[in-house]
Design a protein around this motif. Sequence first.
Motif, mmCIF file in Angstrom:
data_model
loop_
_atom_site.group_PDB
_atom_site.id
_atom_site.type_symbol
_atom_site.label_atom_id
_atom_site.label_comp_id
_atom_site.label_asym_id
_atom_site.label_seq_id
_atom_site.Cartn_x
_atom_site.Cartn_y
_atom_site.Cartn_z
ATOM 1 N N VAL A 76 48.874 55.858 -26.912
ATOM 2 C CA VAL A 76 49.060 55.707 -28.357
ATOM 3 C C VAL A 76 48.264 54.505 -28.885
ATOM 4 N N TYR A 77 48.235 53.422 -28.075
ATOM 5 C CA TYR A 77 47.501 52.212 -28.504
ATOM 6 C C TYR A 77 46.089 52.148 -27.930
ATOM 7 N N MET A 78 45.643 53.243 -27.357
ATOM 8 C CA MET A 78 44.314 53.252 -26.706
ATOM 9 C C MET A 78 44.164 52.009 -25.822
ATOM 10 N N LYS A 79 45.201 51.824 -24.965
ATOM 11 C CA LYS A 79 45.235 50.731 -23.986
ATOM 12 C C LYS A 79 45.335 49.341 -24.630
ATOM 13 N N GLY A 80 45.773 49.244 -25.835
ATOM 14 C CA GLY A 80 46.003 47.929 -26.452
ATOM 15 C C GLY A 80 45.237 47.720 -27.738
ATOM 16 N N VAL B 151 54.526 54.234 -24.708
ATOM 17 C CA VAL B 151 53.731 53.024 -24.864
ATOM 18 C C VAL B 151 53.921 52.143 -23.634
ATOM 19 N N GLY B 152 52.820 51.621 -23.149
ATOM 20 C CA GLY B 152 52.896 50.705 -22.021
ATOM 21 C C GLY B 152 53.118 49.299 -22.558
ATOM 22 N N ALA B 153 54.222 48.656 -22.179
ATOM 23 C CA ALA B 153 54.482 47.294 -22.643
ATOM 24 C C ALA B 153 54.673 46.403 -21.425
ATOM 25 N N LYS B 154 54.113 45.207 -21.489
ATOM 26 C CA LYS B 154 54.194 44.295 -20.341
ATOM 27 C C LYS B 154 55.271 43.252 -20.511
ATOM 28 N N THR B 155 55.662 43.012 -21.766
ATOM 29 C CA THR B 155 56.599 41.909 -22.023
ATOM 30 C C THR B 155 57.685 42.358 -23.003
ATOM 31 N N THR C 83 58.505 40.882 -25.627
ATOM 32 C CA THR C 83 58.007 40.690 -26.997
ATOM 33 C C THR C 83 57.221 41.917 -27.462
ATOM 34 N N GLN C 84 56.388 42.464 -26.563
ATOM 35 C CA GLN C 84 55.600 43.646 -26.955
ATOM 36 C C GLN C 84 56.517 44.825 -27.265
ATOM 37 N N ILE C 85 57.516 45.063 -26.414
ATOM 38 C CA ILE C 85 58.327 46.264 -26.646
ATOM 39 C C ILE C 85 59.221 46.090 -27.873
ATOM 40 N N GLY D 134 46.597 46.245 -32.318
ATOM 41 C CA GLY D 134 46.109 45.458 -33.452
ATOM 42 C C GLY D 134 45.986 43.964 -33.242
ATOM 43 N N HIS D 135 46.058 43.511 -31.988
ATOM 44 C CA HIS D 135 45.987 42.062 -31.764
ATOM 45 C C HIS D 135 44.592 41.563 -31.381
ATOM 46 N N PHE D 136 43.632 42.473 -31.233
ATOM 47 C CA PHE D 136 42.274 42.044 -30.884
ATOM 48 C C PHE D 136 41.414 41.991 -32.143
ATOM 49 N N LEU E 117 62.073 56.597 -20.299
ATOM 50 C CA LEU E 117 61.128 55.888 -19.419
ATOM 51 C C LEU E 117 60.224 56.896 -18.732
ATOM 52 N N ASP E 118 58.964 56.526 -18.594
ATOM 53 C CA ASP E 118 57.975 57.428 -18.007
ATOM 54 C C ASP E 118 57.387 56.760 -16.769
ATOM 55 N N THR E 119 57.486 57.432 -15.617
ATOM 56 C CA THR E 119 56.920 56.870 -14.401
ATOM 57 C C THR E 119 56.253 57.988 -13.613
ATOM 58 N N CYS F 188 51.276 67.701 -17.281
ATOM 59 C CA CYS F 188 50.418 66.755 -18.010
ATOM 60 C C CYS F 188 48.959 67.191 -17.867
ATOM 61 N N ASN F 189 48.175 66.742 -18.820
ATOM 62 C CA ASN F 189 46.710 66.807 -18.697
ATOM 63 C C ASN F 189 46.182 68.215 -18.456
ATOM 64 N N VAL F 190 46.693 69.175 -19.242
ATOM 65 C CA VAL F 190 46.187 70.554 -19.143
ATOM 66 C C VAL F 190 45.451 70.922 -20.418
ATOM 67 N N LYS G 294 39.726 46.143 -17.234
ATOM 68 C CA LYS G 294 39.184 47.493 -17.040
ATOM 69 C C LYS G 294 38.977 48.228 -18.367
ATOM 70 N N ARG G 295 39.534 47.670 -19.441
ATOM 71 C CA ARG G 295 39.340 48.331 -20.737
ATOM 72 C C ARG G 295 37.869 48.368 -21.132
ATOM 73 N N LEU G 296 37.082 47.425 -20.605
ATOM 74 C CA LEU G 296 35.654 47.392 -20.963
ATOM 75 C C LEU G 296 34.908 48.622 -20.454
ATOM 76 N N ILE H 264 54.897 69.047 -22.517
ATOM 77 C CA ILE H 264 53.514 68.875 -22.063
ATOM 78 C C ILE H 264 53.073 67.488 -22.508
ATOM 79 N N GLN H 265 52.538 66.722 -21.524
ATOM 80 C CA GLN H 265 52.130 65.341 -21.830
ATOM 81 C C GLN H 265 50.607 65.277 -21.955
ATOM 82 N N ILE H 266 50.157 64.689 -23.052
ATOM 83 C CA ILE H 266 48.718 64.664 -23.344
ATOM 84 C C ILE H 266 48.297 63.264 -23.816
HETATM 85 N N1 LIG Z 1 50.242 61.528 -17.766
HETATM 86 C C1 LIG Z 1 49.206 60.745 -17.586
HETATM 87 O O1 LIG Z 1 48.215 61.149 -16.952
HETATM 88 C C2 LIG Z 1 49.221 59.349 -18.150
HETATM 89 C C3 LIG Z 1 48.027 58.604 -18.188
HETATM 90 C C4 LIG Z 1 48.064 57.318 -18.734
HETATM 91 C C5 LIG Z 1 49.264 56.790 -19.209
HETATM 92 N N2 LIG Z 1 50.415 57.541 -19.124
HETATM 93 C C6 LIG Z 1 51.721 56.969 -19.598
HETATM 94 O O2 LIG Z 1 51.559 56.329 -20.828
HETATM 95 C C7 LIG Z 1 52.005 54.967 -20.742
HETATM 96 C C8 LIG Z 1 51.205 54.090 -21.658
HETATM 97 O O3 LIG Z 1 49.850 54.068 -21.272
HETATM 98 P P1 LIG Z 1 48.972 52.722 -21.223
HETATM 99 O O4 LIG Z 1 49.841 51.567 -20.967
HETATM 100 O O5 LIG Z 1 47.855 53.011 -20.291
HETATM 101 O O6 LIG Z 1 48.325 52.635 -22.677
HETATM 102 P P2 LIG Z 1 48.846 52.160 -24.122
HETATM 103 O O7 LIG Z 1 50.287 52.408 -24.301
HETATM 104 O O8 LIG Z 1 47.888 52.742 -25.104
HETATM 105 O O9 LIG Z 1 48.525 50.579 -24.102
HETATM 106 C C9 LIG Z 1 49.406 49.676 -23.532
HETATM 107 C C10 LIG Z 1 48.838 48.261 -23.676
HETATM 108 O O10 LIG Z 1 48.828 47.879 -25.040
HETATM 109 C C11 LIG Z 1 49.168 46.497 -25.156
HETATM 110 N N3 LIG Z 1 50.387 46.462 -25.982
HETATM 111 C C12 LIG Z 1 51.452 47.275 -25.935
HETATM 112 N N4 LIG Z 1 52.361 46.966 -26.889
HETATM 113 C C13 LIG Z 1 51.855 45.951 -27.548
HETATM 114 C C14 LIG Z 1 52.302 45.197 -28.642
HETATM 115 N N5 LIG Z 1 53.445 45.496 -29.277
HETATM 116 N N6 LIG Z 1 51.532 44.182 -29.058
HETATM 117 C C15 LIG Z 1 50.365 43.924 -28.454
HETATM 118 N N7 LIG Z 1 49.879 44.625 -27.409
HETATM 119 C C16 LIG Z 1 50.614 45.626 -26.966
HETATM 120 C C17 LIG Z 1 49.380 45.966 -23.746
HETATM 121 O O11 LIG Z 1 48.133 45.476 -23.221
HETATM 122 P P3 LIG Z 1 47.617 43.957 -23.389
HETATM 123 O O12 LIG Z 1 48.800 43.063 -23.516
HETATM 124 O O13 LIG Z 1 46.795 43.692 -22.165
HETATM 125 O O14 LIG Z 1 46.722 43.975 -24.605
HETATM 126 C C18 LIG Z 1 49.713 47.236 -22.991
HETATM 127 O O15 LIG Z 1 49.425 47.162 -21.622
HETATM 128 C C19 LIG Z 1 51.872 54.625 -19.244
HETATM 129 O O16 LIG Z 1 52.722 53.562 -18.889
HETATM 130 C C20 LIG Z 1 52.271 55.935 -18.617
HETATM 131 O O17 LIG Z 1 53.678 56.027 -18.584
HETATM 132 C C21 LIG Z 1 50.396 58.805 -18.632
#
Ligand SMILES: NC(=O)c1ccc[n+]([C@@H]2O[C@H](COP(=O)([O-])OP(=O)(O)OC[C@H]3O[C@@H](n4cnc5c(N)ncnc54)[C@H](OP(=O)(O)O)[C@@H]3O)[C@@H](O)[C@H]2O)c1
Length: 291
Positions: A183-187, A256-260, A262-264, A191-193, A29-31, A133-135, A204-206, A152-154
């Motif tokens: 990894v999913y470039m914020k969703g 990966v950021g997951a909200k539900t 089902t997503q994870i 692949g669901h759009f 888990l990443d927080t 991170c972010n270096v 905010k993705r816009l 190192i987190q990137i």
């Molecule tokens: N070190 C740093 O500076 C830094 C910066 C950013 C993030 N992070 C870490 O990286 C994690 C992930 O980043 P993130 O959430 O911004 O971006 P992400 O993982 O690229 O995108 C997550 C979004 O993708 C969609 N999604 C995820 N799984 C899905 C699935 N199986 N099917 C359909 N949609 C899915 C969801 O959005 P929708 O449902 O709205 O489409 C979700 O909010 C963060 O929680 C954080 O721990 C670190």
Amino acid sequence: MAGITSLDVTDVNSEATIREAIDCGIDFLDTAYSYGYDGRSDRVIAKALQGRRSKVKIAHKVGQSWNERRERVVDGRPATLLKHAEECLRRLNTDYVDLMYLHSPDPQISLAESASAIQEIVNRGWARYAGVCNVNGPQAIEFMAHCETSAIQIPFNMFQQNALRELLPIVENRNVRLVCYWVYMKGLLAGHFERNHQFSPNDKRLTYDIYRGDAWERAQNLLDVLRAIALAKNCTVSQIVMAWTLLQPQMDVALVGAKTPTQISETAGVMRVELSTEEMARIENGIKANC
Ligand SMILES: NC(=O)c1ccc[n+]([C@@H]2O[C@H](COP(=O)([O-])OP(=O)(O)OC[C@H]3O[C@@H](n4cnc5c(N)ncnc54)[C@H](OP(=O)(O)O)[C@@H]3O)[C@@H](O)[C@H]2O)c1
């Protein structure tokens, strides 16, 4: 989990998502101190992990917070880093985290000072390992000179590969792992759009170029390649994207950021997906043609 950058996030879903992640075999888990204006992410994790702390590794970050106007503050002063690290342990209801990162370099403070404070957090037993991170390349080298660094987190995904290219030669011969986010470039890469998807104006993705105009069209061309591969393998685009990510050199952890739940659970299905050399080549060609 904090819902700062994403719509429709609820604590009930977040807790259920964490529990589902663990049930699916995800153990990392990443927080961060700044995930939530008042530590919401840490508190949700603490609640979801009641009786399950030993099942996961927790990575945390200090060095960013919010002011009263809810503007992001970057503060890498050693006293702040130590104070926030101690506070996060209380919020998480744990004696230690497995990995503590500096969230980002603070331009007002020498990186050596911030790195030494992260080392001190490990020396005090509050974290098992240290990271940053972010270096960029020179910052990574400077940080590692002052702190025994394990990770190192990137940002990294099919569209954003510069950080990996820059850091790979630096970490290759050291015992330092890369952890990637977005990894999913914020969703988008989940692949669901569809091409004609209409985002809510509040989304905010816009604000990201890739979600607009010509970049959006090219991203959809790449997604068409991924959709075809996923269809033939009877898996999802998100699983193809995650499998490709985990095959990148030195990339041990893909966040990966997951909200539900089902997503994870969809994402976790990657553990059953293997990409062939031919499929990897098709993906690389799709990236070259469209990114
Ligand atoms: N070190 C740093 O500076 C830094 C910066 C950013 C993030 N992070 C870490 O990286 C994690 C992930 O980043 P993130 O959430 O911004 O971006 P992400 O993982 O690229 O995108 C997550 C979004 O993708 C969609 N999604 C995820 N799984 C899905 C699935 N199986 N099917 C359909 N949609 C899915 C969801 O959005 P929708 O449902 O709205 O489409 C979700 O909010 C963060 O929680 C954080 O721990 C670190």
